[in-house]
Design an enzyme around this catalytic site. Structure first.
Site, PDB file in Angstrom:
ATOM      1  N   GLU A  13      -5.199   4.892  -3.229  1.00 58.46           N
ATOM      2  CA  GLU A  13      -6.028   5.868  -3.959  1.00 58.46           C
ATOM      3  C   GLU A  13      -7.407   6.078  -3.338  1.00 58.46           C
ATOM      4  O   GLU A  13      -8.410   6.140  -4.049  1.00 58.46           O
ATOM      5  CB  GLU A  13      -6.171   5.435  -5.425  1.00 58.46           C
ATOM      6  CG  GLU A  13      -4.839   5.440  -6.140  1.00 58.46           C
ATOM      7  CD  GLU A  13      -4.920   4.918  -7.563  1.00 58.46           C
ATOM      8  OE1 GLU A  13      -4.388   5.595  -8.450  1.00 58.46           O
ATOM      9  OE2 GLU A  13      -5.497   3.836  -7.790  1.00 58.46           O
TER      10      GLU A  13
HETATM   11  C1  ACM Z   1      -2.095   1.132  -7.477  1.00 59.73           C
HETATM   12  O1  ACM Z   1      -1.525   1.054  -8.583  1.00 59.73           O
HETATM   13  N1  ACM Z   1      -3.057   2.026  -7.266  1.00 59.73           N
HETATM   14  C2  ACM Z   1      -1.745   0.246  -6.385  1.00 59.73           C
END
Ligand code: ACM
EC number: 3.2.1.52
Length: 531
Positions: A337
Site C-alpha cells: 500500500e
Molecule cells: C496488508 O494487509 N496491507 C498487507
C-alpha cells in the site's frame, strides 16, 4: 484494494481410522470421552501425516517419569512438558535421564526432517522420537491433545490420564507456518505476546511475524534514532498511550518464542505506512516538515522520501540494529500500500533497500507488492490478495514465483484473522468479506494461486491487524478457531484435508480452549460438545 479503510464497502484418510475408533468406542468424537476411554490418536489438530491406532493405552500415574536424552534441548522440552502436566495431574513427573518406560523424549536419526516426530504409545510408555528438538516439541503438542482437555487446567483434576495405544508418524507439509501480530495499530505488552506464542505453539505454528512499525506507532527501540520509539511509539489507534519494546523486551520475546520453537520475523513497513517515523524526524520528510502523529485507520498516505540520501542512512541503521536482535533468517520490509510513492520511486527504493537486508545477513520478506519491483534473489513475497484481486496482480505474483520468488500465502478473504466471522462479529473489519470457519479452512495452499508453481509455496501465515483489537481476549476471539485451521493448512498433508472430518476434530479443541481460558468464537458451523 484498501486494507484498513473502514468505510470502503465490502467487495466482495484419517477419516477411515477415525470411524473405526468411533465404532469401537462408546462415545461420540468431539464429546469428552467417558472415564477410562482414551482419545483417538486421529483426533489431533493439525491432522498428523499418518496414524496407526492399536494396542494398549498408556496411563500416566504419580510414578511416571519424563525420560530425556542427555542433551540440554531434550531436557528443556522435557521440563516444558512437565510444566504442562504437573498442575492438572498433581504428579511429580520428574525429568530424568535414568530408568525405563514412562514418557520418553528421544533424539535419534530418522526420516523426521527438521520438525517431524514419531509418537509410539503402548502399555509401558509413550516415546516421542525426533531428529531435532523442534520435532520433540511438536510431538509434545500432539501428546497434550491425546490427554483429556482438563490436562490444560491449572488446578489438580481427577484424571485418569490415558494415552491411546498406537503410532503417529508426522512431518509438516510446509516449513513456514506463521502468524502475524500487528503491534503497531495497538501495542501489546511482552506478556500479551508471550501468551499468544503459547497458543501458537499448541498448533505447531513456527513463525511469529511482528508488524513493528506503521503510521500509528513505532514499537522497537532503535538506539541511533531514539525518537522513533520515544515519540513515534507514544500513541496508537484511538489516541491511547501506545508503547514500545526496549531491546531487552524484544530479546525476551525472541527468547521465549525460541523456547517454543517459533522464529520471530520482524517487520519494518516501508516506504509507506511510515507516518510514525516521519513524525519523529522532520529530516526524513521530502519537505523537511514533520507531520503530526496519527491515530486514525486510513492507509496509503505516508511515504519515506525516496530521493533523499538520509532515508538510506535511516534504513541502514534500523535494519542493522534490528538484524542484530534477530537470530532468525528473515527480515520483513513491508512494501504494501505505498500509494503515496510513485512506481518509479518504489522500484528505486526496493533496489536500494533489499541489498541492505542482505548486507546484515538476512533474507528479505515483503508483502506481494514487492513483486512490482525486482525481488532480491531468495526473497519471499507474502500474498495477501483475495478472490477479487485483479488477474493482472495475481499474474505478477505468479510470474515472480516462476522466477524463483518464494510465496507465503495469506489470502485476506481466507486467513486474515481480523476479518469478521459474520456481520454480527463485534470486533474486526470486513473489507475482504466475512470469513466464517469453513471458508477460512477450506482451500488448498498448494493449488491456490494460478500459475504459481507449487514448489514456490513456502507455507501459510495468518495476519491479525489490530485496528479494533486492544487486548488478549480480542486476539483470542478472532484467532480461535480459525488459527487452528491455518495451522492444519500449513502442517497436514493435502490428502487429510476434509472439512467434515476437520470440523469434528476442531470441535474437540473447544474444551481445551475453555480449560486454557481462551474465549473463542462458537461458530455454528462446528459441532462443539455441550459445555
Ligand atoms: C496488508 O494487509 N496491507 C498487507
Amino acid at each position: 484494494m484498501r486494507r484498513h479503510h473502514r468505510t470502503t464497502p465490502r467487495t466482495t484418510r484419517i477419516l477411515g481410522s477415525l470411524l473405526l475408533v468411533m465404532a469401537a468406542g462408546a462415545f461420540t468424537l468431539g464429546a469428552a470421552p467417558a472415564s477410562g476411554e482414551a482419545i483417538p490418536l486421529a483426533q489431533v489438530v493439525p491432522a498428523p501425516a499418518s496414524v496407526a491406532a492399536g494396542g494398549s493405552p498408556y496411563r500416566i500415574t504419580d510414578a511416571t517419569r519424563i525420560r530425556v536424552d542427555d542433551s540440554r534441548e531434550a531436557r528443556r522440552v522435557g521440563e516444558y512438558l512437565a510444566g504442562v502436566l504437573r498442575p492438572s495431574t498433581g504428579y511429580p513427573l520428574t525429568v530424568t535421564s535414568q530408568g525405563r518406560g514412562g514418557i520418553r523424549l528421544r533424539l535419534a536419526q530418522g526420516p523426521f526432517g527438521a520438525e517431524g516426530y514419531r509418537l509410539d504409545s503402548g502399555r509401558s510408555g509413550v516415546t516421542i522420537t525426533a531428529a531435532r528438538p523442534a520435532g520433540l516439541f511438536h510431538g509434545v503438542q500432539t501428546l497434550r491433545q491425546l490427554l483429556p482437555a482438563a490436562v490444560e487446567k491449572d488446578s489438580v483434576q481427577p484424571g485418569p490420564w490415558l494415552v491411546a495405544g498406537g503410532t503417529i508418524t508426522d512431518t509438516p507439509r510446509y516449513g513456514w507456518r506463521g502468524a502475524m501480530l500487528d503491534v503497531s495499530r495497538h501495542f501489546f505488552t511482552v506478556d500479551q505476546v508471550k501468551r499468544y506464542i503459547d497458543q501458537l505453539a499448541l498448533y505447531k505454528i513456527n513463525k511469529l511475524h511482528l508488524h513493528l512499525s506503521d503510521d500509528q506507532g513505532w514499537r522497537i527501540a532503535i538506539d541511533s534514532w531514539p525518537r522513533l520509539a520515544a515519540y513515534g511509539g507514544s500513541t496508537q489507534v484511538g489516541g491511547g498511550p501506545g508503547g514500545h519494546y526496549t531491546k531487552a523486551d524484544y530479546q525476551e520475546i525472541v527468547r521465549y518464542a525460541a523456547s517454543r520453537y517459533l522464529e520471530v520475523v520482524p517487520e519494518i513497513d516501508m516506504p509507506g505506512h511510515t507516518n510514525a517515523a516521519l513524525a519523529s524526524y522532520a529530516e526524513l520528510n521530502c519537505d523537511g516538515v514533520a507531520p503530526p502523529l496519527y491515530t486514525g485507520t486510513d492507509v496509503g498516505f505516508s511515504s519515506l522520501c525516496v530521493g533523499k540520501e538520509i532515508t538510506y542512512d535511516f534504513v541502514d541503521d534500523v535494519i542493522r540494529e534490528l538484524a542484530a536482535l534477530t537470530p532468525g533468517e528473515y527480515l520483513h520490509i513491508g512494501g504494501d500500500e505505498a500509494h503515496s510513492t510513485s512506481h518509479e520511486d518504489y522500484v528505486k527504493f526496493m533496489d536500494r533497500v533489499q541489498p541492505i537486508v542482505a548486507e546484515y545477513g538476512k533474507t528479505v520478506v515483503g508483502w506481494h507488492q514487492l513483486t512490482g519491483a525486482t525481488p532480491a534473489k531468495g526473497a519471499l513475497a507474502q500474498y495477501w490478495g483475495l478472490d477479487g484481486t485483479s488477474d493482472e496482480e495475481k499474474a505478477q505474483v505468479a510470474k515472480a514465483a516462476q522466477n524463483g520468488t518464494g510465496l507465503i500465502l495469506s489470502p485476506a478473504d481466507r486467513i486474515y484473522l481480523d476479518m469478521k466471522y459474520t456481520a454480527d462479529t463485534p470486533l474486526g473489519l470486513d473489507w475482504a468479506g466475512l470469513v466464517e470457519v469453513k471458508r477460512s479452512y477450506d482451500w488448498d495452499p498448494g493449488n491456490y494461486l494460478a500459475g504459481a508453481p507449487s514448489s514456490a509455496i513456502r507455507g501459510v501465515e495468518a495476519p491479525l491487524w489490530t485496528e479494533t483489537i486492544t487486548k488478549s481476549a480480542d486476539i483470542e476471539y478472532m484467532a480461535f478457531p480459525r488459527l487452528a485451521g491455518v495451522a492444519e493448512l500449513g502442517w497436514s498433508p493435502a490428502s487429510t484435508h476434509d472439512w467434515e472430518d476437520y470440523k469434528v476434530r476442531l470441535a474437540a479443541q473447544g474444551p481445551r480452549w475453555d480449560a486454557l481460558g481462551i474465549g473463542y468464537y462458537q461458530s455454528p458451523q462446528v459441532p462443539w460438545p455441550a459445555r
